[in-house]
Design a protein around this motif. Structure first.
Motif, PDB file in Angstrom:
ATOM      1  N   LEU A 181       0.834  -1.200   0.000  1.00  0.00           N
ATOM      2  CA  LEU A 181       0.000   0.000   0.000  1.00  0.00           C
ATOM      3  C   LEU A 181       0.868   1.249   0.000  1.00  0.00           C
ATOM      4  O   LEU A 181       0.639   2.183  -0.788  1.00  0.00           O
ATOM      5  CB  LEU A 181      -0.928  -0.011   1.212  1.00  0.00           C
ATOM      6  CG  LEU A 181      -1.804   1.239   1.392  1.00  0.00           C
ATOM      7  CD1 LEU A 181      -2.705   1.463   0.181  1.00  0.00           C
ATOM      8  CD2 LEU A 181      -2.630   1.120   2.667  1.00  0.00           C
ATOM      9  N   ASN A 182       1.873   1.282   0.852  1.00  0.00           N
ATOM     10  CA  ASN A 182       2.734   2.462   0.891  1.00  0.00           C
ATOM     11  C   ASN A 182       3.574   2.598  -0.374  1.00  0.00           C
ATOM     12  O   ASN A 182       3.857   3.716  -0.826  1.00  0.00           O
ATOM     13  CB  ASN A 182       3.627   2.415   2.131  1.00  0.00           C
ATOM     14  CG  ASN A 182       2.905   2.913   3.366  1.00  0.00           C
ATOM     15  OD1 ASN A 182       1.903   3.631   3.270  1.00  0.00           O
ATOM     16  ND2 ASN A 182       3.394   2.540   4.539  1.00  0.00           N
TER      17      ASN A 182
ATOM     18  N   LEU B 222       1.151   4.275  -2.691  1.00  0.00           N
ATOM     19  CA  LEU B 222       0.906   5.663  -2.297  1.00  0.00           C
ATOM     20  C   LEU B 222       2.068   6.566  -2.680  1.00  0.00           C
ATOM     21  O   LEU B 222       1.869   7.653  -3.248  1.00  0.00           O
ATOM     22  CB  LEU B 222       0.652   5.731  -0.788  1.00  0.00           C
ATOM     23  CG  LEU B 222      -0.677   5.156  -0.295  1.00  0.00           C
ATOM     24  CD1 LEU B 222      -0.700   5.105   1.225  1.00  0.00           C
ATOM     25  CD2 LEU B 222      -1.851   5.974  -0.817  1.00  0.00           C
TER      26      LEU B 222
ATOM     27  N   SER C 299       1.613  10.400  -2.823  1.00  0.00           N
ATOM     28  CA  SER C 299       0.863  10.556  -1.581  1.00  0.00           C
ATOM     29  C   SER C 299       1.714  10.098  -0.402  1.00  0.00           C
ATOM     30  O   SER C 299       2.600   9.247  -0.559  1.00  0.00           O
ATOM     31  CB  SER C 299      -0.428   9.728  -1.625  1.00  0.00           C
ATOM     32  OG  SER C 299      -1.279  10.188  -2.652  1.00  0.00           O
TER      33      SER C 299
ATOM     34  N   PRO D 193       2.887   8.049   2.895  1.00  0.00           N
ATOM     35  CA  PRO D 193       2.594   6.703   3.402  1.00  0.00           C
ATOM     36  C   PRO D 193       1.724   6.767   4.649  1.00  0.00           C
ATOM     37  O   PRO D 193       1.617   7.809   5.300  1.00  0.00           O
ATOM     38  CB  PRO D 193       3.982   6.139   3.714  1.00  0.00           C
ATOM     39  CG  PRO D 193       4.837   7.340   3.946  1.00  0.00           C
ATOM     40  CD  PRO D 193       4.302   8.417   3.055  1.00  0.00           C
TER      41      PRO D 193
ATOM     42  N   THR E  31      -3.389   1.003   7.995  1.00  0.00           N
ATOM     43  CA  THR E  31      -3.552  -0.087   7.030  1.00  0.00           C
ATOM     44  C   THR E  31      -4.506  -1.137   7.573  1.00  0.00           C
ATOM     45  O   THR E  31      -5.394  -1.620   6.859  1.00  0.00           O
ATOM     46  CB  THR E  31      -2.192  -0.728   6.715  1.00  0.00           C
ATOM     47  OG1 THR E  31      -1.330   0.250   6.122  1.00  0.00           O
ATOM     48  CG2 THR E  31      -2.345  -1.893   5.749  1.00  0.00           C
TER      49      THR E  31
ATOM     50  N   LEU F 119      -7.749   0.356  -2.525  1.00  0.00           N
ATOM     51  CA  LEU F 119      -7.057   1.384  -3.300  1.00  0.00           C
ATOM     52  C   LEU F 119      -7.998   2.495  -3.749  1.00  0.00           C
ATOM     53  O   LEU F 119      -7.564   3.631  -3.949  1.00  0.00           O
ATOM     54  CB  LEU F 119      -6.339   0.734  -4.473  1.00  0.00           C
ATOM     55  CG  LEU F 119      -5.199  -0.178  -3.986  1.00  0.00           C
ATOM     56  CD1 LEU F 119      -4.615  -0.986  -5.116  1.00  0.00           C
ATOM     57  CD2 LEU F 119      -4.111   0.639  -3.297  1.00  0.00           C
TER      58      LEU F 119
ATOM     59  N   ALA G 275      -7.875   4.632  -0.746  1.00  0.00           N
ATOM     60  CA  ALA G 275      -6.584   5.295  -0.570  1.00  0.00           C
ATOM     61  C   ALA G 275      -6.323   6.380  -1.608  1.00  0.00           C
ATOM     62  O   ALA G 275      -5.737   7.421  -1.289  1.00  0.00           O
ATOM     63  CB  ALA G 275      -5.464   4.255  -0.621  1.00  0.00           C
ATOM     64  N   LEU G 276      -6.770   6.147  -2.865  1.00  0.00           N
ATOM     65  CA  LEU G 276      -6.349   7.032  -3.951  1.00  0.00           C
ATOM     66  C   LEU G 276      -7.481   7.529  -4.840  1.00  0.00           C
ATOM     67  O   LEU G 276      -7.242   8.352  -5.725  1.00  0.00           O
ATOM     68  CB  LEU G 276      -5.312   6.314  -4.819  1.00  0.00           C
ATOM     69  CG  LEU G 276      -3.934   6.128  -4.172  1.00  0.00           C
ATOM     70  CD1 LEU G 276      -3.118   5.102  -4.938  1.00  0.00           C
ATOM     71  CD2 LEU G 276      -3.197   7.459  -4.108  1.00  0.00           C
TER      72      LEU G 276
ATOM     73  N   ALA H 121      -3.361   1.788  -9.725  1.00  0.00           N
ATOM     74  CA  ALA H 121      -2.901   1.466  -8.371  1.00  0.00           C
ATOM     75  C   ALA H 121      -2.989  -0.028  -8.097  1.00  0.00           C
ATOM     76  O   ALA H 121      -2.085  -0.612  -7.486  1.00  0.00           O
ATOM     77  CB  ALA H 121      -3.723   2.246  -7.347  1.00  0.00           C
TER      78      ALA H 121
END
Length: 220
Positions: free
Chosen positions: A27-28, A31, A36, A38, A44, A56, A59-60, A68
Motif C-alpha cells: 500500500l505504501n 501511495l 501521496s 505513506p 492499514t 485502493l 486510498a487514492l 494502483a
C-alpha cells in the motif's frame, strides 16, 4: 464430543495468515508512487478487509484505482511470501481438521492466485479443497456468491459448514450465505466490535474451532 459442523470455510488474512506487513508495504509503495504520503501500520489494518479494489479506491480514489491495483499486485508478487506468516494456531488447527477428514475451503477478498501462492509457500495449501477470491464474475465479500460456490464444492449444505473469520464483514458474509459463523480477533476488528456483529461463536483463538468439529483441544 459430537461435531456441530461438517465443513469449514475460512477467511484468509487475519484468520489463517498474518499478511498485514506485506499489505502495508504494498500500500505504501503505491501511495508513494502516486505522490501521496505513506500511512501507519494501524491505518492499514483499519482499511483492509473489503478487497483490493476497495482498499485502493479508499486510498487514492476511483480515477487512479486501476493503475494502483496493477502496481500493488506487481509489488505483492515480490514481497508477499516473505512478509506473510501463519496466524497463531492456524497450522495446528487446520492440520487437526484435515486429519479428521473435515473438508475445508478459503474465501478471501485477496486475489485467489495470491492466496494459493501464500498457502503453498507456507505448506498448508494441500489441506484445502478450494480457494476462492473476487474476479471472473465473483464479487468480493460480503456478497455471498464466493461462499455459495465453495459450499457446493465441499459437498455440504450451508447450515453444515462453519465460516471462520476475524472481521464483521465475515459475519455479514456468512449471514447472507446462510452459514453459521465463528470469529477470532485477528487485528482489524476488536473483540468488542466482533461481539457487536453477533457471530454464532466468538472465540479466544483458533483452537476454539476444534470442539465445534468434535475434536478435543490438546496442549496449551
Amino acid at each position: 464430543m459430537s461435531p456441530a459442523y461438517a465443513a469449514a470455510v475460512f477467511d484468509l488474512d487475519g484468520t489463517l495468515l498474518d499478511s498485514y506487513a506485506a499489505i502495508h508495504d504494498c500500500l505504501n509503495h503505491v501511495l508513494v508512487a502516486f505522490g501521496s504520503p505513506p500511512v501507519a501500520p494501524e491505518e492499514t489494518r483499519r482499511m483492509v478487509g473489503h478487497g483490493l479494489d476497495a482498499l485502493l479506491r479508499q486510498a487514492l480514489g476511483e480515477e487512479r484505482r486501476v493503475r494502483a491495483v496493477a502496481l500493488f499486485r506487481e509489488r505483492y508478487a515480490v514481497v508477499g511470501p516473505g512478509k506473510t506468516t501463519l496466524m497463531p494456531w492456524a497450522d495446528e488447527v487446520t492440520d487437526a481438521l484435515s486429519r479428521s477428514g473435515i473438508p475445508m475451503a478459503v474465501a478471501s477478498n485477496k486475489p485467489a492466485e495470491f492466496s494459493r501462492q501464500l498457502l503453498d509457500e507456507l505448506g498448508v495449501l494441500h489441506r484445502f479443497s478450494a480457494v476462492a477470491g473476487p474476479g471472473d464474475g465473483i464479487p468480493p465479500k460480503p456478497e455471498p456468491e464466493m461462499v455459495f460456490r465453495l459450499v457446493r464444492a465441499l459437498g455440504v449444505l450451508p447450515a453444515e459448514a462453519l465460516m471462520a473469520g476475524d472481521m464483521d464483514v465475515d459475519v455479514e458474509t456468512a449471514r447472507r450465505a446462510g452459514l453459521p459463523v465463528a470469529v477470532v480477533p485477528g487485528g482489524s476488528c476488536s473483540r468488542d466490535e466482533l461481539a457487536r456483529a453477533r457471530p454464532d461463536h466468538l472465540l479466544e483463538d483458533l483452537r476454539g474451532l476444534l470442539p465445534l468439529f468434535g475434536i478435543p483441544v490438546r496442549g496449551g
